[in-house]
Design a protein around this motif. Structure first.
Motif, mmCIF file in Angstrom:
data_model
loop_
_atom_site.group_PDB
_atom_site.id
_atom_site.type_symbol
_atom_site.label_atom_id
_atom_site.label_comp_id
_atom_site.label_asym_id
_atom_site.label_seq_id
_atom_site.Cartn_x
_atom_site.Cartn_y
_atom_site.Cartn_z
ATOM 1 N N PRO A 37 0.826 -1.215 0.000
ATOM 2 C CA PRO A 37 0.000 0.000 0.000
ATOM 3 C C PRO A 37 0.854 1.258 0.000
ATOM 4 O O PRO A 37 2.008 1.237 0.456
ATOM 5 N N PRO A 38 0.330 2.387 -0.499
ATOM 6 C CA PRO A 38 1.083 3.646 -0.491
ATOM 7 C C PRO A 38 1.456 4.044 0.933
ATOM 8 O O PRO A 38 0.682 3.866 1.869
ATOM 9 N N GLY A 39 2.653 4.594 1.064
ATOM 10 C CA GLY A 39 3.126 5.025 2.365
ATOM 11 C C GLY A 39 3.866 3.959 3.139
ATOM 12 O O GLY A 39 4.301 4.214 4.267
ATOM 13 N N THR A 40 4.047 2.772 2.542
ATOM 14 C CA THR A 40 4.813 1.718 3.206
ATOM 15 C C THR A 40 6.292 2.061 3.136
ATOM 16 O O THR A 40 6.838 2.284 2.043
ATOM 17 N N VAL A 41 6.943 2.122 4.279
ATOM 18 C CA VAL A 41 8.351 2.529 4.332
ATOM 19 C C VAL A 41 9.223 1.297 4.088
ATOM 20 O O VAL A 41 9.412 0.463 4.977
ATOM 21 N N LYS A 92 10.478 6.317 13.380
ATOM 22 C CA LYS A 92 10.441 6.984 14.681
ATOM 23 C C LYS A 92 10.516 8.499 14.509
ATOM 24 O O LYS A 92 9.778 9.259 15.165
ATOM 25 N N LEU A 93 11.402 8.928 13.622
ATOM 26 C CA LEU A 93 11.529 10.361 13.368
ATOM 27 C C LEU A 93 10.233 10.909 12.772
ATOM 28 O O LEU A 93 9.778 12.003 13.135
ATOM 29 N N GLY A 94 9.639 10.147 11.852
ATOM 30 C CA GLY A 94 8.403 10.590 11.225
ATOM 31 C C GLY A 94 7.254 10.696 12.199
ATOM 32 O O GLY A 94 6.432 11.623 12.107
ATOM 33 N N GLN A 95 7.192 9.769 13.146
ATOM 34 C CA GLN A 95 6.118 9.811 14.126
ATOM 35 C C GLN A 95 6.235 11.038 15.024
ATOM 36 O O GLN A 95 5.232 11.706 15.309
ATOM 37 N N LEU A 98 5.539 13.497 10.194
ATOM 38 C CA LEU A 98 5.846 13.501 8.772
ATOM 39 C C LEU A 98 4.897 12.559 8.044
ATOM 40 O O LEU A 98 4.610 11.456 8.508
ATOM 41 N N HIS A 99 4.414 12.976 6.910
ATOM 42 C CA HIS A 99 3.458 12.194 6.128
ATOM 43 C C HIS A 99 4.080 10.852 5.722
ATOM 44 O O HIS A 99 5.272 10.792 5.376
ATOM 45 N N PRO A 100 3.300 9.759 5.747
ATOM 46 C CA PRO A 100 3.847 8.444 5.350
ATOM 47 C C PRO A 100 4.431 8.426 3.939
ATOM 48 O O PRO A 100 5.435 7.756 3.691
ATOM 49 N N LEU A 101 3.822 9.151 3.002
ATOM 50 C CA LEU A 101 4.369 9.200 1.642
ATOM 51 C C LEU A 101 5.732 9.884 1.626
ATOM 52 O O LEU A 101 6.609 9.528 0.838
ATOM 53 N N LEU A 102 5.903 10.869 2.487
ATOM 54 C CA LEU A 102 7.201 11.540 2.606
ATOM 55 C C LEU A 102 8.252 10.557 3.115
ATOM 56 O O LEU A 102 9.363 10.490 2.578
ATOM 57 N N PRO A 133 14.159 14.423 -8.562
ATOM 58 C CA PRO A 133 14.117 15.661 -7.778
ATOM 59 C C PRO A 133 12.721 16.253 -7.760
ATOM 60 O O PRO A 133 12.055 16.361 -8.800
ATOM 61 N N LYS A 134 12.258 16.625 -6.567
ATOM 62 C CA LYS A 134 10.873 17.073 -6.412
ATOM 63 C C LYS A 134 10.750 18.031 -5.244
ATOM 64 O O LYS A 134 11.646 18.117 -4.397
ATOM 65 N N PHE A 135 9.623 18.743 -5.211
ATOM 66 C CA PHE A 135 9.314 19.672 -4.129
ATOM 67 C C PHE A 135 7.852 19.495 -3.758
ATOM 68 O O PHE A 135 6.958 19.601 -4.604
ATOM 69 N N ASP A 136 7.597 19.198 -2.478
ATOM 70 C CA ASP A 136 6.236 19.018 -1.977
ATOM 71 C C ASP A 136 6.010 19.929 -0.778
ATOM 72 O O ASP A 136 6.909 20.128 0.050
ATOM 73 N N GLU A 137 4.803 20.462 -0.696
ATOM 74 C CA GLU A 137 4.410 21.306 0.439
ATOM 75 C C GLU A 137 3.403 20.559 1.313
ATOM 76 O O GLU A 137 2.425 20.010 0.800
ATOM 77 N N PHE A 138 3.681 20.538 2.605
ATOM 78 C CA PHE A 138 2.748 19.995 3.573
ATOM 79 C C PHE A 138 2.303 21.119 4.509
ATOM 80 O O PHE A 138 2.775 22.258 4.393
ATOM 81 N N GLU A 139 1.438 20.787 5.429
ATOM 82 C CA GLU A 139 0.835 21.829 6.255
ATOM 83 C C GLU A 139 1.865 22.574 7.100
ATOM 84 O O GLU A 139 1.841 23.802 7.176
ATOM 85 N N ASP A 140 2.779 21.840 7.730
ATOM 86 C CA ASP A 140 3.732 22.497 8.624
ATOM 87 C C ASP A 140 5.189 22.201 8.276
ATOM 88 O O ASP A 140 6.070 22.424 9.083
ATOM 89 N N HIS A 141 5.439 21.675 7.086
ATOM 90 C CA HIS A 141 6.822 21.470 6.651
ATOM 91 C C HIS A 141 6.882 21.336 5.132
ATOM 92 O O HIS A 141 5.872 21.096 4.468
ATOM 93 N N LEU A 142 8.072 21.508 4.591
ATOM 94 C CA LEU A 142 8.345 21.369 3.163
ATOM 95 C C LEU A 142 9.247 20.165 2.947
ATOM 96 O O LEU A 142 10.072 19.836 3.803
ATOM 97 N N PHE A 143 9.106 19.536 1.800
ATOM 98 C CA PHE A 143 9.909 18.354 1.473
ATOM 99 C C PHE A 143 10.574 18.564 0.123
ATOM 100 O O PHE A 143 9.906 18.859 -0.878
ATOM 101 N N ILE A 144 11.903 18.430 0.094
ATOM 102 C CA ILE A 144 12.687 18.657 -1.124
ATOM 103 C C ILE A 144 13.600 17.453 -1.349
ATOM 104 O O ILE A 144 14.263 16.990 -0.430
ATOM 105 N N VAL A 145 13.607 16.952 -2.575
ATOM 106 C CA VAL A 145 14.501 15.860 -2.965
ATOM 107 C C VAL A 145 15.378 16.358 -4.102
ATOM 108 O O VAL A 145 14.879 16.927 -5.083
#
Length: 354
Positions: free
Chosen positions: A15-19, A78-81, A85-89, A100-112
């Protein structure tokens, strides 16, 4: 390609979000370093347990948590919890084949994005994925291995040089991205020197091994381009972001990085065109060398054709040949041959055939 598909097949059906870690494990144990600072204080230390980072989430100072090695998924979880941090992140962090990508979440930004360096032993361009999570007062960076291009950023933090310790986490994230883009220019400079040297060698004296070098450079350039080209969208998205995490005064610096990315892309395209042209230069040089060889052989054959004709005539076994009874016939024959030789050489020189 088969290796990539084999590693990616681990996630088939999940499923999506599986680490699940996808990639090559490049370190035995992960290494966690922490830098906590503000305008008046600075702290830098290595952390053994990921739980020791948790108190820094809500401190008023700026915290930079750097993790070398992403294969231990339990640490990422553990860090994500704790940092919510969103499971997809989290899934993207441990999948080291991300674009390389840029995603915006409610209280943080994610850059690859990707870092590059040269393997001196193999003389090859290698890269690794870098993931950045930017929060209100923290930046978390994930690298595949130890060693990066951020030493100058760390020195500025240690010595309080510039405005980095007076700014927030958005400026720290900008500084890290800027360091990576600057490292691209070092890669391009080295590739440019190799291309220039090879180009001069191809014009002067092409060799078979040069073809392998051209193919090697084209592969490196393609590998490099696939990672730098999408970075334009990443930095452009960050520059246009309406997130409150990126302040207006920092957007000016982000737009400057965007210009540097565009310049790097233009340089890459120029080098790709040069490499494509170098293949034509290689084939043309080989063709010119072959033409020179054929030209010399043709001139030699042309000079000896009339001599061969004369030798053939007087080599016939006819009984009655007047010249054979003449006392000076042999000397006359060589005078004629020499005259023909001199005349043809003079004609070829006048035509500038050699």
């Amino acid at each position: 390609m088969s290796l990539f598909l084999k590693k990616s097949s681990k996630k088939a059906g999940l499923p999506p979000g599986t680490v699940v870690f996808v990639g090559e494990q490049k370190v035995e144990e992960i290494r966690i370093t922490l830098i906590d600072y503000d305008e008046n204080q600075y702290e830098e230390r290595e952390i053994k347990n990921i739980e020791d980072c948790f108190p820094y989430k809500d401190t008023p100072s700026i915290s930079w948590i750097n993790i070398d090695g992403v294969h231990q998924v339990e640490v990422i979880e553990k860090l994500g919890q704790h940092f919510v941090l969103h499971p997809l992140l989290q899934e993207d962090v441990v999948n080291t084949h991300q674009r390389p990508k840029f995603d915006e979440f409610e209280d943080h930004l994610f850059i690859v994005l990707r870092m590059f360096f040269f393997n001196e032993e193999e003389n090859e361009l290698e890269g690794e994925q870098l993931s950045l999570i930017v929060g209100a007062n923290f930046v978390i960076s994930f690298q595949e291995r130890q060693g990066d291009v951020f030493e100058q950023v760390r020195e500025r933090l240690r010595k309080g040089i510039g405005r980095i310790r007076k700014k927030g986490s958005d400026y720290l994230a900008y500084s890290l991205i800027d360091a990576i883009v600057d490292s691209y220019y070092n890669i391009l400079e080295r590739l440019g020197e190799s291309i220039e040297t090879l180009q001069e060698q191809l014009v002067a004296e092409p060799k078979r091994k040069d073809l392998q070098i051209i193919q090697h450079l084209k592969r490196d350039m393609l590998f490099f381009r696939k990672s730098v080209y999408p970075l334009r969208e990443v930095v452009g998205g960050l520059a246009k972001s309406e997130s409150t995490l990126v302040k207006e005064d920092v957007l000016v610096y982000v737009r400057d990085v965007y210009d540097h990315v565009i310049q790097a892309i233009d340089t890459i395209e120029t080098f790709r065109d040069m490499l494509s042209a170098m293949m034509d230069i290689y084939l043309s040089s080989l063709s010119n060398r072959m033409n020179e060889v054929m030209k010399v052989l043709t001139i030699i054959a042309t000079i000896f054709i009339p001599m061969t004709f004369l030798a053939g005539v007087y080599g016939m076994n006819f009984k009655y040949m007047p010249e054979l009874e003449w006392r000076y016939a042999y000397l006359f024959f060589w005078n004629v041959v020499s005259g023909v030789l001199i005349s043809m050489v003079a004609y070829f020189k006048r035509k500038k055939w050699f």
